[in-house]
Structures are given as C-alpha cells and as structure tokens.
Motif scaffolding. Sequence first.
Motif, mmCIF file in Angstrom:
data_model
loop_
_atom_site.group_PDB
_atom_site.id
_atom_site.type_symbol
_atom_site.label_atom_id
_atom_site.label_comp_id
_atom_site.label_asym_id
_atom_site.label_seq_id
_atom_site.Cartn_x
_atom_site.Cartn_y
_atom_site.Cartn_z
ATOM 1 N N ALA A 52 -28.063 -19.332 -78.642
ATOM 2 C CA ALA A 52 -26.729 -18.880 -77.686
ATOM 3 C C ALA A 52 -26.708 -19.955 -76.183
ATOM 4 O O ALA A 52 -25.462 -20.540 -76.244
ATOM 5 N N SER A 53 -27.337 -19.849 -75.461
ATOM 6 C CA SER A 53 -28.109 -20.375 -74.128
ATOM 7 C C SER A 53 -27.807 -21.547 -73.575
ATOM 8 O O SER A 53 -27.695 -21.353 -72.339
ATOM 9 N N ARG A 54 -27.940 -22.488 -74.860
ATOM 10 C CA ARG A 54 -28.033 -23.667 -74.984
ATOM 11 C C ARG A 54 -27.200 -24.691 -75.000
ATOM 12 O O ARG A 54 -25.958 -24.155 -75.599
ATOM 13 N N SER A 55 -26.824 -25.798 -75.058
ATOM 14 C CA SER A 55 -25.880 -26.456 -74.973
ATOM 15 C C SER A 55 -25.182 -26.678 -76.629
ATOM 16 O O SER A 55 -26.535 -27.064 -76.868
ATOM 17 N N LEU A 56 -24.600 -26.812 -77.096
ATOM 18 C CA LEU A 56 -24.351 -27.833 -78.651
ATOM 19 C C LEU A 56 -24.689 -28.637 -78.083
ATOM 20 O O LEU A 56 -26.020 -29.037 -79.885
ATOM 21 N N LEU A 57 -25.379 -29.944 -77.632
ATOM 22 C CA LEU A 57 -26.123 -30.713 -77.944
ATOM 23 C C LEU A 57 -27.288 -30.287 -78.938
ATOM 24 O O LEU A 57 -28.085 -31.522 -78.999
ATOM 25 N N ASP A 58 -28.363 -29.679 -77.407
ATOM 26 C CA ASP A 58 -29.208 -29.192 -77.532
ATOM 27 C C ASP A 58 -29.434 -28.893 -79.292
ATOM 28 O O ASP A 58 -30.148 -29.220 -79.706
ATOM 29 N N ALA A 79 -17.231 -5.491 -80.590
ATOM 30 C CA ALA A 79 -17.679 -4.147 -80.507
ATOM 31 C C ALA A 79 -19.453 -4.021 -80.757
ATOM 32 O O ALA A 79 -20.234 -2.777 -79.999
ATOM 33 N N SER A 80 -20.041 -4.766 -80.784
ATOM 34 C CA SER A 80 -21.380 -5.104 -80.900
ATOM 35 C C SER A 80 -21.735 -5.839 -79.955
ATOM 36 O O SER A 80 -21.113 -6.505 -78.953
ATOM 37 N N PRO A 81 -22.932 -5.612 -79.580
ATOM 38 C CA PRO A 81 -24.137 -6.113 -78.048
ATOM 39 C C PRO A 81 -24.056 -6.915 -78.491
ATOM 40 O O PRO A 81 -24.528 -7.723 -79.448
ATOM 41 N N GLN A 82 -24.123 -7.742 -77.162
ATOM 42 C CA GLN A 82 -24.467 -9.375 -77.428
ATOM 43 C C GLN A 82 -25.339 -9.849 -78.050
ATOM 44 O O GLN A 82 -25.539 -11.295 -78.754
ATOM 45 N N LYS A 119 -21.120 -27.880 -73.764
ATOM 46 C CA LYS A 119 -21.118 -26.468 -74.063
ATOM 47 C C LYS A 119 -21.507 -25.692 -74.201
ATOM 48 O O LYS A 119 -21.746 -26.307 -75.843
ATOM 49 N N THR A 120 -22.479 -24.336 -73.858
ATOM 50 C CA THR A 120 -23.265 -23.688 -74.576
ATOM 51 C C THR A 120 -22.789 -23.049 -75.646
ATOM 52 O O THR A 120 -21.590 -22.424 -75.582
ATOM 53 N N LEU A 121 -22.957 -22.334 -76.327
ATOM 54 C CA LEU A 121 -22.623 -21.241 -77.234
ATOM 55 C C LEU A 121 -21.887 -20.308 -77.145
ATOM 56 O O LEU A 121 -21.181 -20.140 -77.778
ATOM 57 N N THR A 122 -23.233 -19.317 -76.334
ATOM 58 C CA THR A 122 -22.189 -18.727 -75.246
ATOM 59 C C THR A 122 -20.660 -18.526 -75.262
ATOM 60 O O THR A 122 -19.820 -18.480 -74.958
ATOM 61 N N ASP A 123 -20.430 -19.427 -74.140
ATOM 62 C CA ASP A 123 -19.278 -19.946 -73.552
ATOM 63 C C ASP A 123 -18.027 -20.397 -75.236
ATOM 64 O O ASP A 123 -16.979 -19.860 -74.917
ATOM 65 N N ILE A 124 -18.505 -21.127 -75.874
ATOM 66 C CA ILE A 124 -17.369 -21.473 -77.829
ATOM 67 C C ILE A 124 -16.744 -20.263 -77.843
ATOM 68 O O ILE A 124 -15.593 -19.640 -78.326
ATOM 69 N N LEU A 125 -18.506 -19.174 -77.737
ATOM 70 C CA LEU A 125 -17.925 -18.044 -78.596
ATOM 71 C C LEU A 125 -16.817 -17.251 -77.992
ATOM 72 O O LEU A 125 -16.450 -16.114 -78.508
ATOM 73 N N LYS A 126 -16.727 -17.184 -76.617
ATOM 74 C CA LYS A 126 -16.233 -15.956 -75.303
ATOM 75 C C LYS A 126 -14.649 -16.011 -75.799
ATOM 76 O O LYS A 126 -14.833 -14.577 -76.056
ATOM 77 N N PRO A 127 -14.053 -17.124 -75.967
ATOM 78 C CA PRO A 127 -12.749 -16.108 -76.557
ATOM 79 C C PRO A 127 -12.818 -15.919 -78.170
ATOM 80 O O PRO A 127 -11.478 -15.395 -78.309
#
Length: 267
Positions: free
Chosen positions: A204-210, A177-180, A149-157
Amino acid sequence: CETCGKEEAKYRCPRCMKYSCSLLCVKKHKLALSCNGVRDKTAFVSVNEFTDLNLLSDYRFLEDVSRTADAAARHCTVHSPATKRLLQCLRNKARGCNIELKTLPVGFTKRRENSTTFNSVENKFYWHLKLVFPHCHAEYTLKRVPDDKTLTDILKPYIDPVESDPVVCQRLKIYTASPQSDVQILMKIENRSRNSVRYNELDASRSLLDNLKGKVIIEYPTLFVVLKTLKNDMVVLGKDGSEPVENSDSESSSLSSMEEGEIRDSS
C-alpha cells in the motif's frame, strides 16, 4: 424465508440461491447482497450434482460465446488501423514498464468499459481501476488514476475515517473501523486454472505502477481490499511465489467467481 425468517419461502434466487417469501423480501435481499438475480452461467458445479440441464446450459453458453466472438471479429472497429495502433501502443508502453497488458476482443465487458490511457507528454499511465470490498459486497470503479499514486492515497476516499465520503464510509464501515495495519490489498494472478485461483499481496505504501510491475493484467487492474482478521477463501502466495502450507489444497475462491464470470461475459 432467509430474509425475514417469518414466512414460508416461495422463491429461490437463481444467482445466490437465497430463499424468499415475497417480492418485498426478494428486493431486500438483492439490495443487502448487491445481487442482480441473474443466474451465474459460469458457476462451479461438482460432478456429483451435474445433470443434463447443466450440460445443456453449458452447451448454450458456449454457443453464445462463439456467436458473440464471431460478431466481434466482424466488427468494423476491430479492423480499424487507429484502434489497432492505440492498443498496440498501450501494450508496448506497458511492456516497457515490465507489465504484460492483455486486451480482449470487442464485445467483452472489460474491453468496452476500459478507459486506460497513456500520456506521452507526462510519460505516465492513467489507469481504469476497479476496487472490490468483498466483506461489504461493494465495488467501485475509478477512472484516470495516475500510475504514480500510492495505493494508500487511492483508498483514502473509501476507507479513511477522516477523508472518506460519508456515504461510502457508512457502507464500508467495517473497513473504516479497522486499523490500517489490518487492511490487505490483493490482486488475482492471471493465467491460472479456475480451480487454482491465487492472489498477490500489494504494498500500500508504493505506487500503483510499482505494484503492477512483473504482473499480467487483462484490460485493467482489479484490486481486492480485505481485512486480515476476517476469514476469507482467497489464497495469497508468498513473496517468493510459493504456496502457503495451510492453504495449499484450497479450492478456488468464491469471491473471484464474479470477476471470472465478468471476463468471460460479453455484451
């Protein structure tokens, strides 16, 4: 009083040293700062401020650590063949992914709460993960996070303006409120002296493993989510591992003391 600013202070918090005038203000400051009011036995004390009381406190702390370590070494689960095989399997699988995974003795907080597992059928790690948002004094624990799972997806919630939980979004509104592009994900570099705490920036665009490859992890990963535009004392190494010139003489980050104390803490 540093909470209401109206009355004369009568109390001082052993944890964060904030002055309060009443029980109500004490409760308010604990809620606002997520402070537990317990003195940090591992907090840094300069030589000029070091007293006999600090020496006695350190001596008692070391005695407690020695006593707990001895009790943990005698614990039956430490010598259980099943436990040893499980931990050895996790370390071997992590080593195969170019990750140096270290485990703590029984009795330590991180050992007790770690829920990381490896699924041999899927050939995948499911990590126990902790997210720390220093600017909001917030922490969240995630369980069974797949390593692909990518870090971006982990942080989405947590920080996504659309997909995040309303309650979490309100608490982390400075992030939502801040830009990504302003969000920076850091992980502390282990095996460094306490007065030389440094961090690696993750992609953030790469997987947790990477992102975990080539790094040392004690029990489970702890990710610090910060904003580049807001000042913090966390020194980030360059991609080549070099020290930033402007921060090369910085002292250890106060934001990491909580985590450092947690590693040394025992039940």
